[in-house]
Design a protein around this motif. Structure first.
Motif, PDB file in Angstrom:
ATOM      1  N   THR A 129       0.839  -1.206   0.000  1.00  0.00           N
ATOM      2  CA  THR A 129       0.000   0.000   0.000  1.00  0.00           C
ATOM      3  C   THR A 129       0.867   1.246   0.000  1.00  0.00           C
ATOM      4  O   THR A 129       0.614   2.209  -0.722  1.00  0.00           O
ATOM      5  N   ILE A 130       1.890   1.237   0.856  1.00  0.00           N
ATOM      6  CA  ILE A 130       2.756   2.420   0.951  1.00  0.00           C
ATOM      7  C   ILE A 130       3.505   2.616  -0.359  1.00  0.00           C
ATOM      8  O   ILE A 130       3.697   3.727  -0.834  1.00  0.00           O
ATOM      9  N   ASP A 131       3.889   1.513  -0.993  1.00  0.00           N
ATOM     10  CA  ASP A 131       4.701   1.625  -2.214  1.00  0.00           C
ATOM     11  C   ASP A 131       3.889   2.071  -3.410  1.00  0.00           C
ATOM     12  O   ASP A 131       4.380   2.770  -4.260  1.00  0.00           O
ATOM     13  N   GLY A 132       2.622   1.680  -3.489  1.00  0.00           N
ATOM     14  CA  GLY A 132       1.870   1.914  -4.717  1.00  0.00           C
ATOM     15  C   GLY A 132       0.727   2.893  -4.585  1.00  0.00           C
ATOM     16  O   GLY A 132       0.044   3.117  -5.572  1.00  0.00           O
ATOM     17  N   GLN A 133       0.475   3.447  -3.376  1.00  0.00           N
ATOM     18  CA  GLN A 133      -0.704   4.272  -3.216  1.00  0.00           C
ATOM     19  C   GLN A 133      -0.360   5.556  -2.466  1.00  0.00           C
ATOM     20  O   GLN A 133       0.619   5.640  -1.723  1.00  0.00           O
ATOM     21  N   THR A 134      -1.205   6.573  -2.678  1.00  0.00           N
ATOM     22  CA  THR A 134      -1.136   7.842  -1.943  1.00  0.00           C
ATOM     23  C   THR A 134      -2.472   8.016  -1.231  1.00  0.00           C
ATOM     24  O   THR A 134      -3.534   7.811  -1.852  1.00  0.00           O
ATOM     25  N   ARG A 135      -2.417   8.372   0.025  1.00  0.00           N
ATOM     26  CA  ARG A 135      -3.646   8.433   0.834  1.00  0.00           C
ATOM     27  C   ARG A 135      -3.788   9.816   1.444  1.00  0.00           C
ATOM     28  O   ARG A 135      -2.829  10.395   1.958  1.00  0.00           O
ATOM     29  N   TYR A 136      -5.005  10.367   1.351  1.00  0.00           N
ATOM     30  CA  TYR A 136      -5.341  11.646   1.975  1.00  0.00           C
ATOM     31  C   TYR A 136      -6.528  11.430   2.911  1.00  0.00           C
ATOM     32  O   TYR A 136      -7.297  10.474   2.742  1.00  0.00           O
ATOM     33  N   SER A 137      -6.683  12.319   3.863  1.00  0.00           N
ATOM     34  CA  SER A 137      -7.796  12.239   4.806  1.00  0.00           C
ATOM     35  C   SER A 137      -8.438  13.616   4.912  1.00  0.00           C
ATOM     36  O   SER A 137      -7.740  14.617   5.169  1.00  0.00           O
ATOM     37  N   ILE A 138      -9.764  13.668   4.683  1.00  0.00           N
ATOM     38  CA  ILE A 138     -10.505  14.934   4.772  1.00  0.00           C
ATOM     39  C   ILE A 138     -11.816  14.649   5.491  1.00  0.00           C
ATOM     40  O   ILE A 138     -12.245  13.502   5.633  1.00  0.00           O
ATOM     41  N   THR A 139     -12.449  15.719   5.911  1.00  0.00           N
ATOM     42  CA  THR A 139     -13.776  15.601   6.518  1.00  0.00           C
ATOM     43  C   THR A 139     -14.830  15.787   5.452  1.00  0.00           C
ATOM     44  O   THR A 139     -14.587  16.412   4.420  1.00  0.00           O
ATOM     45  N   GLU A 140     -15.999  15.256   5.717  1.00  0.00           N
ATOM     46  CA  GLU A 140     -17.095  15.410   4.774  1.00  0.00           C
ATOM     47  C   GLU A 140     -17.607  16.849   4.784  1.00  0.00           C
ATOM     48  O   GLU A 140     -17.235  17.662   5.644  1.00  0.00           O
ATOM     49  N   GLU A 141     -18.447  17.143   3.787  1.00  0.00           N
ATOM     50  CA  GLU A 141     -19.143  18.431   3.680  1.00  0.00           C
ATOM     51  C   GLU A 141     -18.188  19.605   3.493  1.00  0.00           C
ATOM     52  O   GLU A 141     -18.509  20.736   3.845  1.00  0.00           O
ATOM     53  N   LEU A 142     -16.974  19.338   2.925  1.00  0.00           N
ATOM     54  CA  LEU A 142     -16.091  20.459   2.613  1.00  0.00           C
ATOM     55  C   LEU A 142     -16.647  21.263   1.445  1.00  0.00           C
ATOM     56  O   LEU A 142     -17.344  20.736   0.576  1.00  0.00           O
ATOM     57  N   LYS A 143     -16.305  22.555   1.429  1.00  0.00           N
ATOM     58  CA  LYS A 143     -16.771  23.409   0.354  1.00  0.00           C
ATOM     59  C   LYS A 143     -16.073  23.031  -0.954  1.00  0.00           C
ATOM     60  O   LYS A 143     -14.956  22.533  -0.951  1.00  0.00           O
ATOM     61  N   GLN A 144     -16.764  23.356  -2.043  1.00  0.00           N
ATOM     62  CA  GLN A 144     -16.184  23.091  -3.362  1.00  0.00           C
ATOM     63  C   GLN A 144     -14.921  23.944  -3.540  1.00  0.00           C
ATOM     64  O   GLN A 144     -14.932  25.144  -3.259  1.00  0.00           O
ATOM     65  N   GLY A 145     -13.842  23.298  -3.981  1.00  0.00           N
ATOM     66  CA  GLY A 145     -12.579  24.000  -4.163  1.00  0.00           C
ATOM     67  C   GLY A 145     -11.628  23.811  -3.012  1.00  0.00           C
ATOM     68  O   GLY A 145     -10.476  24.269  -3.083  1.00  0.00           O
ATOM     69  N   SER A 146     -12.083  23.154  -1.954  1.00  0.00           N
ATOM     70  CA  SER A 146     -11.194  22.917  -0.812  1.00  0.00           C
ATOM     71  C   SER A 146     -10.050  21.991  -1.237  1.00  0.00           C
ATOM     72  O   SER A 146     -10.237  21.041  -2.001  1.00  0.00           O
TER      73      SER A 146
END
Length: 869
Positions: free
Chosen positions: A26-43
């Motif tokens: 997973t670490i070698d082949g993927q990039t992971r981000y974490s965000i909260t729901e209901e973010l505004k468009q363009g965040s």
């Protein structure tokens, strides 16, 4: 015991390694981000370009785009900053429901060359939903005889949030008879239970109103309420009790309608109607569950009513109620857990991650054509997918990661054979029986300039009449190219070469678009009989390819030359040719012979003589074919001593060309030296005539020997070629045995009316240095072998001048003319007797090929040697 410990250690060790490699992949082949729901468009989610190791210019140049496996495009890439931004509202509850983990997988596709990155975005929950009850009002009926401590299950509140933001607890408004307790059931669901804390007394209080509040663990805390109305009933003081408080059952998702799920059973200690039990689903059972299952009200047996789908819902939890018929009705509850077992009922799906790009036909093996992925909604072995291509395919599948593949070339491509491939990919799962699906991927093959233009013929033969109009079209050559587009556009040109030491471009030019060849000026057969053109066809590819073809142009003779009189020559003697004849001449006496030549060839050069005018037409006659002037009768004393003859010479062309010569004949008495036939003249020996006779005999003997040798060689070749030809008189091509590369000779067989002749063109084809003509005609008494030199190098007026210069004086006779001609290296050969009726064309050809004949000079046809046997 020791064995169990070892097995447990081994299992834990294998599980640890499994998680280790999984984490490493997973670490070698993927990039992971974490965000909260209901973010505004363009965040901003994260700097995608930086995390993938890409420059900002590569995002635009390589056409980076993001594809979501969820179908909805929630994210996009800011090409100017390389950042992954929110493109649309993200509702975690709508995407993942009550799942503890909500990860959106993204596929980042980069073209030129194609690359695929996997990006996962973890959607974190926020407390945006308050708990709510299915119903704002809850009504209960409880008998006053109900013992303290009885539990009454209530509706559980629903909170779409998860984790700390989910439902945490319940509170109940203060009432001395009731308390609240939270029970956690399978799946972590919290169900409130109302507990009777004090014996009810209907006479004191018949109705209890309570407020039930559900609280979540968010910050700030959100809550939802429901009003509980409890009616206290008298009598019937026993509640039906199930044998089990919870039933667990497993059912295959392909179970047929009406299949038995489970049979529940409850008992009531009361008698009569208070002990009669009626089963039903709980009051708060959803419509979806009721459409899937049905319960027998008398037996408590649960049956399958609808279709099960493991992929839609793998677990069901049913609330079963058992009510008696007493007054008031008492009810007991149990829970039925239904686990759906997966079956292989979903065929694998092939997803085209990137559209296929056109492929050059010279692409090396391993060139990426398209990116594809496969998925199967089933689980376990039923969800394991294997992709296959036809065995004879020119393409292959190269696996990357997580059921993603690259479609690459694996064999040579040829657009001229196959310009487009419809690649059929088959996806098969590992279920039993296995399911499969197919997808057709069209791949276009682009052209490479690997085919040169090809002419319809390697060699073209063009026959052109002389004196044509300049600018007229001679011929149109054509070449085709198997390539496509610019690579197949053909242009024509003429390669530079020499024709009579002049560039061929001064004779002809070619239309570069359609291959039409045009003349620059009119041609003169007497100057140029044949020449060749090298035409090149070149395509517009890069680099361009070309091929050549040879065009042989043969000039056909037209009757554009009038006969030229060689003898008698009027230039030496004035306007008239004077001849003397004795009055004692008898009928048939040879007076003179008119000899003419025509610069044309074939039928156009066949001459005939006639007496146009005469002082006495009854005295003289002219042979139609030989031009011999003889007496028709014996000369009488009454005939004038001066006779004038106008002789017309005409060729046999169309239109007819003619010329005339005037012969003045003087009749004299006592003239003892008339012109005699050569046979009589040969009987009178003299030194001069003897020497000439010796030369002629030697020449004829030499020619006879060479001719016999030629006949022998020809007979051998005719025998060898008897299978392919039944005659010895035939036209030879450049590849025949008669070919002599040093002389570059050609033979041309012409049939012109009653005249049949063969022209042998010798020396360099372009220079036309020499030719040989063999003529046979039924109109002539003799068959003459003629050697000529083309009019392009010899002017007939010059020939006449040369002959006139050889005349010794005015008393020059036909005999002396023969001597002068032979002395001037003009070879006279008569093959009248021994060659009559034979095949003379191959003799002439073989003789020329083997250099048996001397270099030719001007035309000679001398029948005076007919008396030589």
């Amino acid at each position: 015991m020791r064995t169990n410990r070892i097995q447990n250690c081994t299992k834990w060790l294998a599980l640890w390694w499994h998680h280790f490699f999984l984490l490493w992949s997973t670490i070698d082949g993927q990039t992971r981000y974490s965000i909260t729901e209901e973010l505004k468009q363009g965040s901003v989610v994260g700097n995608l370009a930086k995390d993938l190791g890409l420059g900002l210019s590569e995002i635009f140049d390589r056409k980076l785009h993001v594809a979501s496996e969820a179908g909805e495009q929630y994210f996009s890439v800011d090409a100017g900053k390389g950042e992954l931004v929110v493109n649309d509202r993200i509702d975690r509850e709508a995407l993942c429901g009550q799942s503890a983990s909500c990860v959106l997988p993204l596929q980042v596709v980069i073209e030129d060359p194609l690359q695929l990155f996997r990006v996962e975005v973890d959607i974190q929950d926020i407390n945006d939903n308050a708990p709510r009850f299915p119903s704002n009002e809850i009504t209960l009926e409880i008998a006053e005889s109900t013992v303290v401590g009885v539990h009454f299950p209530l509706e559980s509140a629903i909170d779409p949030d998860v984790g700390s933001n989910s439902l945490k607890s319940y509170t109940l408004s203060k009432d001395e008879c009731f308390t609240i307790r939270v029970k956690e059931v399978a799946g972590g669901r919290k169900v409130p239970e109302l507990i009777l804390a004090k014996v009810l007394d209907r006479e004191k209080k018949a109705v209890h109103k309570l407020l039930l509040t559900a609280l979540d663990g968010g910050s700030p805390v959100r809550s939802g309420t429901a009003q509980i109305t409890i009616s206290v009933l008298d009598i019937n003081d026993n509640v039906p009790a199930f044998e089990k408080t919870s039933y667990k059952v497993s059912v295959s998702e392909n179970a047929v309608e009406g299949a038995l799920i489970v049979q529940t059973k409850a008992t009531d200690m009361d008698d009569g109607q208070n002990g009669e039990i009626e089963y039903s689903f709980g009051a708060h059972t959803s419509d979806a569950m009721m459409s899937t299952f049905i319960i027998d009200h008398i037996s408590g047996t649960i049956f399958l009513k609808g279709k099960l789908d493991f992929e839609a819902n793998a677990n069901y939890e049913l609330d079963i109620s058992a009510k008696d018929k007493g007054i008031p009705r008492m009810e007991g509850h149990c829970t039925v857990h239904v686990e759906v077992i997966d079956v292989n009922d979903n065929a694998p799906e092939i997803i085209l991650t990137s559209h296929p790009k056109p492929v050059r036909e010279d692409s090396p093996n391993g060139t990426v054509v398209a990116l594809i992925s496969a998925r199967d909604l089933d689980s376990g072995d039923n969800g394991k997918v294997r992709l296959q291509l036809p065995k004879t395919s020119q393409f292959a599948l190269k696996p990357s990661f997580s059921h993603n593949y690259a479609l690459v070339t694996s064999g040579p491509l040829d657009r001229e054979k196959v310009s487009e491939y419809n690649i059929e990919i088959t996806a098969t799962d590992s279920g039993s029986p296995p399911l499969s699906s197919r997808k057709i991927i069209p791949v276009t093959i682009t052209d490479v300039n690997d085919n040169a233009p090809v002419f319809t013929q390697k060699t073209y033969h063009v026959y052109l009449k002389e004196n044509g109009v300049p600018g007229a079209i001679l011929y149109s050559v054509s070449a085709s190219d198997l390539d496509f587009g610019e690579n197949a556009k053909v242009s024509y040109s003429i390669l530079d070469s020499k024709v009579q030491d002049v560039s061929v471009s001064s004779y002809v030019y070619i239309n570069s678009d359609n291959g039409s060849i045009y003349s620059m000026h009119s041609f003169d057969y007497e100057k140029l009989k044949v020449f060749q053109i090298q035409v090149q066809a070149k395509d517009q590819g890069s680099p361009s390819l070309s091929s050549n073809a040879t065009v042989h142009v043969f000039i056909l003779d037209q009757n554009d030359n009038a006969p030229a009189v060689i003898y008698p020559s009027s230039a030496a003697m004035g306007s008239l040719s004077h001849q003397r004849m004795p009055r004692s001449a008898k009928a048939g006496h040879l007076v003179t012979k008119v000899t003419a030549v025509d610069a044309d060839s074939g039928h156009n050069a066949w001459l005939s003589y006639r007496l146009a005018e005469a002082t006495d037409a009854s005295l003289f006659t002219v042979n139609l074919y030989t031009g011999e002037v003889r007496t028709k009768r014996a000369v009488s004393e009454q005939d004038d001593s001066s006779q004038r003859l106008l002789i017309e010479i005409k060729d046999d062309g169309e239109p007819i060309q003619s010329s005339t010569v005037t012969v003045s004949i003087i009749l004299e008495d006592g003239l003892h030296e008339p012109i005699l036939d050569l046979r009589h003249k040969a009987a009178e020996p003299s030194k001069k005539t003897g020497r000439i006779t010796l030369y002629l005999i030697l020449s004829l003997a030499s020619v006879s020997v060479l001719s016999l040798l030629t006949f022998f060689i020809l007979a051998v070749k005719c025998i060898r070629n008897s299978r392919s030809s039944s005659t010895c008189c035939m036209r030879r091509t450049d590849s025949d045995d008669y070919k002599n590369p040093n002389r570059n000779l050609q033979i041309q067989l012409n049939t012109d009316g009653p005249i049949k002749y063969v022209e042998v063109l010798g020396g360099d084809m372009l220079s036309q240095s020499q030719s040989f003509r063999s003529c046979m005609s039924p109109m002539s008494e003799y068959s003459d072998f003629t050697l000529i030199k083309p009019s392009s190098t010899t002017d007939f007026k010059e020939v006449i001048s040369v002959l006139d210069a050889s005349l010794p004086d005015s008393t020059w006779t036909f005999e002396s003319q023969q001597v002068s001609l032979c002395a001037g290296s003009i070879i006279c050969i008569s093959l009248s007797y021994w060659m009559r009726g034979q095949c003379c064309e191959p003799i002439a050809w073989e003789a020329v090929q083997r250099d048996l004949l001397p270099p030719p000079s001007i035309l000679l046809t001398v029948d005076a040697f007919k008396h030589w046997d």
